[in-house]
Design a protein around this motif. Sequence first.
Motif, short mmCIF file in Angstrom:
data_model
loop_
_atom_site.label_atom_id
_atom_site.label_comp_id
_atom_site.label_asym_id
_atom_site.label_seq_id
_atom_site.Cartn_x
_atom_site.Cartn_y
_atom_site.Cartn_z
N PRO A 29 -0.72 7.55 -13.52
CA PRO A 29 -0.80 6.19 -14.06
C PRO A 29 -1.31 6.19 -15.50
N ALA A 30 -0.83 5.23 -16.29
CA ALA A 30 -1.27 5.13 -17.68
C ALA A 30 -2.77 4.86 -17.74
N ASP A 31 -3.26 4.05 -16.82
CA ASP A 31 -4.68 3.73 -16.76
C ASP A 31 -5.19 4.08 -15.36
N PRO A 32 -5.68 5.32 -15.17
CA PRO A 32 -6.10 5.76 -13.83
C PRO A 32 -7.18 4.88 -13.20
N ALA A 33 -8.10 4.39 -14.00
CA ALA A 33 -9.17 3.55 -13.45
C ALA A 33 -8.61 2.25 -12.90
N LYS A 34 -7.66 1.66 -13.61
CA LYS A 34 -7.03 0.42 -13.14
C LYS A 34 -6.22 0.69 -11.88
N ALA A 35 -5.49 1.79 -11.85
CA ALA A 35 -4.68 2.14 -10.68
C ALA A 35 -5.59 2.40 -9.47
N ARG A 36 -6.70 3.08 -9.72
CA ARG A 36 -7.66 3.34 -8.64
C ARG A 36 -8.24 2.04 -8.11
N GLY A 37 -8.58 1.14 -9.01
CA GLY A 37 -9.14 -0.15 -8.60
C GLY A 37 -8.15 -0.98 -7.81
N ARG A 38 -6.91 -0.97 -8.24
CA ARG A 38 -5.88 -1.74 -7.52
C ARG A 38 -5.64 -1.16 -6.13
N ALA A 39 -5.53 0.16 -6.03
CA ALA A 39 -5.31 0.80 -4.73
C ALA A 39 -6.51 0.56 -3.82
N ALA A 40 -7.70 0.63 -4.38
CA ALA A 40 -8.91 0.38 -3.59
C ALA A 40 -8.98 -1.08 -3.14
N ALA A 41 -8.53 -1.99 -3.98
CA ALA A 41 -8.54 -3.41 -3.62
C ALA A 41 -7.58 -3.68 -2.45
N PHE A 42 -6.38 -3.12 -2.53
CA PHE A 42 -5.43 -3.28 -1.42
C PHE A 42 -6.00 -2.70 -0.13
N ALA A 43 -6.61 -1.52 -0.24
CA ALA A 43 -7.22 -0.90 0.95
C ALA A 43 -8.35 -1.77 1.49
N GLY A 44 -9.13 -2.34 0.60
CA GLY A 44 -10.23 -3.21 1.02
C GLY A 44 -9.74 -4.45 1.74
N VAL A 45 -8.70 -5.07 1.23
CA VAL A 45 -8.15 -6.27 1.88
C VAL A 45 -7.56 -5.89 3.24
N PHE A 46 -6.83 -4.78 3.29
CA PHE A 46 -6.27 -4.29 4.55
C PHE A 46 -7.36 -4.07 5.59
N ASN A 47 -8.42 -3.39 5.18
CA ASN A 47 -9.53 -3.10 6.10
C ASN A 47 -10.27 -4.36 6.49
N LEU A 48 -10.41 -5.30 5.58
CA LEU A 48 -11.07 -6.57 5.89
C LEU A 48 -10.27 -7.36 6.92
N LEU A 49 -8.96 -7.36 6.79
CA LEU A 49 -8.11 -8.04 7.78
C LEU A 49 -8.34 -7.47 9.16
N TRP A 50 -8.38 -6.15 9.26
CA TRP A 50 -8.60 -5.52 10.57
C TRP A 50 -10.00 -5.78 11.09
N ILE A 61 0.82 -1.21 0.00
CA ILE A 61 0.00 0.00 0.00
C ILE A 61 0.85 1.27 0.00
N ILE A 62 1.78 1.39 0.94
CA ILE A 62 2.59 2.61 1.02
C ILE A 62 3.44 2.79 -0.24
N PRO A 63 4.15 1.76 -0.73
CA PRO A 63 4.91 1.96 -1.98
C PRO A 63 4.01 2.33 -3.17
N GLN A 64 2.83 1.73 -3.23
CA GLN A 64 1.91 2.04 -4.31
C GLN A 64 1.45 3.49 -4.22
N GLN A 65 1.16 3.95 -3.01
CA GLN A 65 0.76 5.35 -2.84
C GLN A 65 1.88 6.29 -3.27
N GLU A 66 3.11 5.98 -2.87
CA GLU A 66 4.24 6.83 -3.25
C GLU A 66 4.40 6.89 -4.76
N LYS A 67 4.20 5.77 -5.43
CA LYS A 67 4.30 5.74 -6.89
C LYS A 67 3.21 6.59 -7.53
N LEU A 68 1.99 6.47 -7.01
CA LEU A 68 0.88 7.25 -7.57
C LEU A 68 1.04 8.74 -7.33
#
Length: 146
Positions: A114-135, A102-109
């Motif tokens: 991103p070449a494909d903003p929608a894909k980058a948004r979806g990937r970042a949201a997916a990582f956030a979702g998994v992180f939040n689900l774990l908690w 998550i943190i490295p991805q945020q720094e990159k963004l």
Amino acid sequence: MNDVYLFIHVATAILFIGAVAVATSLFPRYATGDDAAGFVGSGGHPAAVAMHRITRLYGLLAVISPVAGLILAIRWHALGHTWVWLSLVLVVIAWALLLLAIIPQQEKLLREVPADPAKARGRAAAFAGVFNLLWFVVLVLMYAKP
């Protein structure tokens, strides 16, 4: 003394882990939104920069919560319970996800559009979702103590 550790455990979970959960969830919207491209040369959209700072700082401070919880588990002689160990494993996975993805991805963004903003948004949201689900699962384990 157990009451102090319990207070620290719960308060830091709410304040730090809760803030990271919100920040990681909001970051993709601001980092990959339509107006994000205008801020690339200046380090990223101001809201995305703020969400990234919260993610980094509060993510590190959030270690206080499981440390206090581990102290409580030792003091309450609860280390033999499966839910305690499962919670600890999930916490380690959540932090690995935060620190290694998550943190490295945020720094990159924040550095580049991103070449494909929608894909980058979806990937970042997916990582956030998994992180939040774990908690969330850790919260359920702490409450239910199966």
